[in-house]
Design a protein around this motif. Sequence first.
Motif, PDB file in Angstrom:
ATOM      1  N   GLU A  21       0.826  -1.207   0.000  1.00  0.00           N
ATOM      2  CA  GLU A  21       0.000   0.000   0.000  1.00  0.00           C
ATOM      3  C   GLU A  21       0.861   1.258   0.000  1.00  0.00           C
ATOM      4  O   GLU A  21       0.480   2.285  -0.573  1.00  0.00           O
ATOM      5  CB  GLU A  21      -0.923  -0.010   1.219  1.00  0.00           C
ATOM      6  N   ILE A  22       2.015   1.161   0.623  1.00  0.00           N
ATOM      7  CA  ILE A  22       2.916   2.318   0.655  1.00  0.00           C
ATOM      8  C   ILE A  22       3.539   2.558  -0.713  1.00  0.00           C
ATOM      9  O   ILE A  22       3.632   3.691  -1.180  1.00  0.00           O
ATOM     10  CB  ILE A  22       4.022   2.108   1.717  1.00  0.00           C
ATOM     11  N   GLN A  23       3.951   1.483  -1.390  1.00  0.00           N
ATOM     12  CA  GLN A  23       4.707   1.648  -2.635  1.00  0.00           C
ATOM     13  C   GLN A  23       3.902   2.324  -3.746  1.00  0.00           C
ATOM     14  O   GLN A  23       4.467   3.001  -4.606  1.00  0.00           O
ATOM     15  CB  GLN A  23       5.269   0.302  -3.111  1.00  0.00           C
ATOM     16  N   VAL A  24       2.587   2.144  -3.737  1.00  0.00           N
ATOM     17  CA  VAL A  24       1.774   2.774  -4.793  1.00  0.00           C
ATOM     18  C   VAL A  24       1.703   4.290  -4.623  1.00  0.00           C
ATOM     19  O   VAL A  24       1.248   5.007  -5.525  1.00  0.00           O
ATOM     20  CB  VAL A  24       0.345   2.187  -4.824  1.00  0.00           C
ATOM     21  N   LYS A  25       2.143   4.811  -3.471  1.00  0.00           N
ATOM     22  CA  LYS A  25       2.139   6.247  -3.214  1.00  0.00           C
ATOM     23  C   LYS A  25       3.382   6.933  -3.773  1.00  0.00           C
ATOM     24  O   LYS A  25       3.486   8.154  -3.721  1.00  0.00           O
ATOM     25  CB  LYS A  25       2.045   6.494  -1.704  1.00  0.00           C
ATOM     26  N   TYR A  26       4.299   6.153  -4.317  1.00  0.00           N
ATOM     27  CA  TYR A  26       5.517   6.731  -4.890  1.00  0.00           C
ATOM     28  C   TYR A  26       5.132   7.709  -5.995  1.00  0.00           C
ATOM     29  O   TYR A  26       4.319   7.387  -6.876  1.00  0.00           O
ATOM     30  CB  TYR A  26       6.402   5.624  -5.445  1.00  0.00           C
ATOM     31  N   PRO A  27       5.671   8.932  -6.002  1.00  0.00           N
ATOM     32  CA  PRO A  27       5.249   9.968  -6.954  1.00  0.00           C
ATOM     33  C   PRO A  27       5.333   9.547  -8.422  1.00  0.00           C
ATOM     34  O   PRO A  27       4.496   9.977  -9.226  1.00  0.00           O
ATOM     35  CB  PRO A  27       6.235  11.112  -6.655  1.00  0.00           C
ATOM     36  N   ASP A  28       6.330   8.735  -8.774  1.00  0.00           N
ATOM     37  CA  ASP A  28       6.493   8.329 -10.169  1.00  0.00           C
ATOM     38  C   ASP A  28       6.218   6.831 -10.327  1.00  0.00           C
ATOM     39  O   ASP A  28       6.838   6.151 -11.150  1.00  0.00           O
ATOM     40  CB  ASP A  28       7.919   8.648 -10.635  1.00  0.00           C
ATOM     41  N   TYR A  29       5.250   6.365  -9.548  1.00  0.00           N
ATOM     42  CA  TYR A  29       4.979   4.920  -9.497  1.00  0.00           C
ATOM     43  C   TYR A  29       4.547   4.363 -10.853  1.00  0.00           C
ATOM     44  O   TYR A  29       4.905   3.248 -11.216  1.00  0.00           O
ATOM     45  CB  TYR A  29       3.898   4.643  -8.453  1.00  0.00           C
ATOM     46  N   GLY A  30       3.781   5.136 -11.620  1.00  0.00           N
ATOM     47  CA  GLY A  30       3.279   4.669 -12.912  1.00  0.00           C
ATOM     48  C   GLY A  30       4.407   4.319 -13.866  1.00  0.00           C
ATOM     49  O   GLY A  30       4.418   3.233 -14.470  1.00  0.00           O
ATOM     50  N   ARG A  31       5.383   5.210 -14.008  1.00  0.00           N
ATOM     51  CA  ARG A  31       6.510   4.961 -14.905  1.00  0.00           C
ATOM     52  C   ARG A  31       7.395   3.824 -14.378  1.00  0.00           C
ATOM     53  O   ARG A  31       7.885   2.990 -15.144  1.00  0.00           O
ATOM     54  CB  ARG A  31       7.343   6.235 -15.074  1.00  0.00           C
ATOM     55  N   LEU A  32       7.605   3.834 -13.065  1.00  0.00           N
ATOM     56  CA  LEU A  32       8.412   2.759 -12.472  1.00  0.00           C
ATOM     57  C   LEU A  32       7.770   1.408 -12.739  1.00  0.00           C
ATOM     58  O   LEU A  32       8.450   0.445 -13.105  1.00  0.00           O
ATOM     59  CB  LEU A  32       8.569   2.991 -10.966  1.00  0.00           C
ATOM     60  N   ARG A  33       6.463   1.345 -12.557  1.00  0.00           N
ATOM     61  CA  ARG A  33       5.747   0.089 -12.749  1.00  0.00           C
ATOM     62  C   ARG A  33       5.870  -0.402 -14.194  1.00  0.00           C
ATOM     63  O   ARG A  33       6.139  -1.589 -14.424  1.00  0.00           O
ATOM     64  CB  ARG A  33       4.271   0.268 -12.391  1.00  0.00           C
ATOM     65  N   VAL A  34       5.685   0.490 -15.161  1.00  0.00           N
ATOM     66  CA  VAL A  34       5.765   0.109 -16.572  1.00  0.00           C
ATOM     67  C   VAL A  34       7.145  -0.451 -16.898  1.00  0.00           C
ATOM     68  O   VAL A  34       7.282  -1.492 -17.546  1.00  0.00           O
ATOM     69  CB  VAL A  34       5.435   1.315 -17.479  1.00  0.00           C
ATOM     70  N   ASP A  35       8.186   0.245 -16.452  1.00  0.00           N
ATOM     71  CA  ASP A  35       9.556  -0.191 -16.751  1.00  0.00           C
ATOM     72  C   ASP A  35       9.877  -1.495 -16.021  1.00  0.00           C
ATOM     73  O   ASP A  35      10.552  -2.377 -16.561  1.00  0.00           O
ATOM     74  CB  ASP A  35      10.541   0.905 -16.346  1.00  0.00           C
ATOM     75  N   LEU A  36       9.392  -1.610 -14.802  1.00  0.00           N
ATOM     76  CA  LEU A  36       9.618  -2.826 -14.008  1.00  0.00           C
ATOM     77  C   LEU A  36       9.007  -4.042 -14.695  1.00  0.00           C
ATOM     78  O   LEU A  36       9.645  -5.096 -14.815  1.00  0.00           O
ATOM     79  CB  LEU A  36       9.006  -2.652 -12.614  1.00  0.00           C
ATOM     80  N   MET A  37       7.789  -3.907 -15.170  1.00  0.00           N
ATOM     81  CA  MET A  37       7.103  -5.025 -15.819  1.00  0.00           C
ATOM     82  C   MET A  37       7.740  -5.365 -17.160  1.00  0.00           C
ATOM     83  O   MET A  37       7.755  -6.529 -17.589  1.00  0.00           O
ATOM     84  CB  MET A  37       5.616  -4.693 -16.003  1.00  0.00           C
ATOM     85  N   LYS A  38       8.281  -4.353 -17.835  1.00  0.00           N
ATOM     86  CA  LYS A  38       8.968  -4.582 -19.108  1.00  0.00           C
ATOM     87  C   LYS A  38      10.205  -5.441 -18.896  1.00  0.00           C
ATOM     88  O   LYS A  38      10.450  -6.401 -19.637  1.00  0.00           O
ATOM     89  CB  LYS A  38       9.348  -3.243 -19.740  1.00  0.00           C
TER      90      LYS A  38
END
Length: 227
Positions: A191-208
């Motif tokens: 629940e904390i990690q989704v509050k990261y300001p640039d979470y959307g971009r991090l998530r996309v790159d992580l999944m890639k």
Amino acid sequence: MALEELKADEIAEKVDVTLLTIALGEDFNIKFDISLYVILLGALVLIVLLAYKHIWRGGLSFRTFEIDEAEIGLGNQKLKLKPNLVDKQIAYKIWVELSTRKIGLPIDLENDVVTEVYDSWYTFFAVTRELIKEVPVAMFKREDTAKIIGLSIDILNEGLRPHLTTWQAKYRRWFDSQLTEQDNKNLSPQEIQVKYPDYGRLRVDLMKVNSSLIKYREVMRKLISNG
């Protein structure tokens, strides 16, 4: 003189070895009698040929195997090789690391913690580097082995390193600071990690990166089973 000729005949008789005898039996069946020397000589020649191919030529070759770098997200080349036993051993060790760590499995960010994913990636980076260093220098002379090692290095340098360099340090710093925040004391790490300001971009790159590693793991599995 007669005595010398007699001794010579005796020596010739002692060293006379019949290598192959073919006889026709009473029932008109052909019988072959092969000397033990012929069998041993044939076995020795076979051993020498196998040793030459396995040691001096880099191992026994199997059927052709193709690796499409585009499938892994590393480029557009298609590597064609004939993996030998050394190649399969390298691939097996890497496959085990990928299969027993989160790195080679699909990431589910609703349940997985990003920092733990990074820990797994970092460990894999170190372990793979050590596995590569263990490969005998002589094996690098074999083109196919060099290709597999090169692919593994590319996975580290072009697959893992860019993401870790871009995201890991700043994300960990932010995440560690959030763990001490009063507003987050009752929240889970997910629940904390989704509050990261640039979470959307991090998530996309992580999944890639995760997708590339899963495909790389499958390539290693196919390489092991090739033959």
